[in-house]
Design a protein around this motif. Structure first.
Motif: not given
Length: 78
Positions: A16-18, A47, A50-52
């Protein structure tokens, strides 16, 4: 500490990009199994839009949790 929390997030839940917004709290409490002193820090992370909301993560590596599948999801904070 911020680098460590982002690394653990990626290892435990997937790539994840956080970003760390801030530390929320720090708790000093004995480890439940060993009774040894333990300090836990809690962070607010952000996040990308567009993070699920939910996903499955398959743990890789050679640790005790290797091969496990974790079902992950984000919940809104009150």
């Amino acid at each position: 500490m911020e680098e460590a929390v982002l690394r653990e997030l990626a290892e435990e839940t997937g790539p994840l990009t956080a970003k760390v917004v801030r530390r929320i709290a720090t708790e000093d409490k004995p480890h439940p199994d060993t009774g040894q002193p333990r300090r836990a820090s809690f962070f607010l992370l952000r996040t990308p839009e567009d993070t699920r909301d939910a996903w499955d993560h398959h743990v890789k590596g050679d640790g005790d949790d290797a091969g496990l599948t974790c079902s992950c999801r984000f919940l809104p904070c009150p």
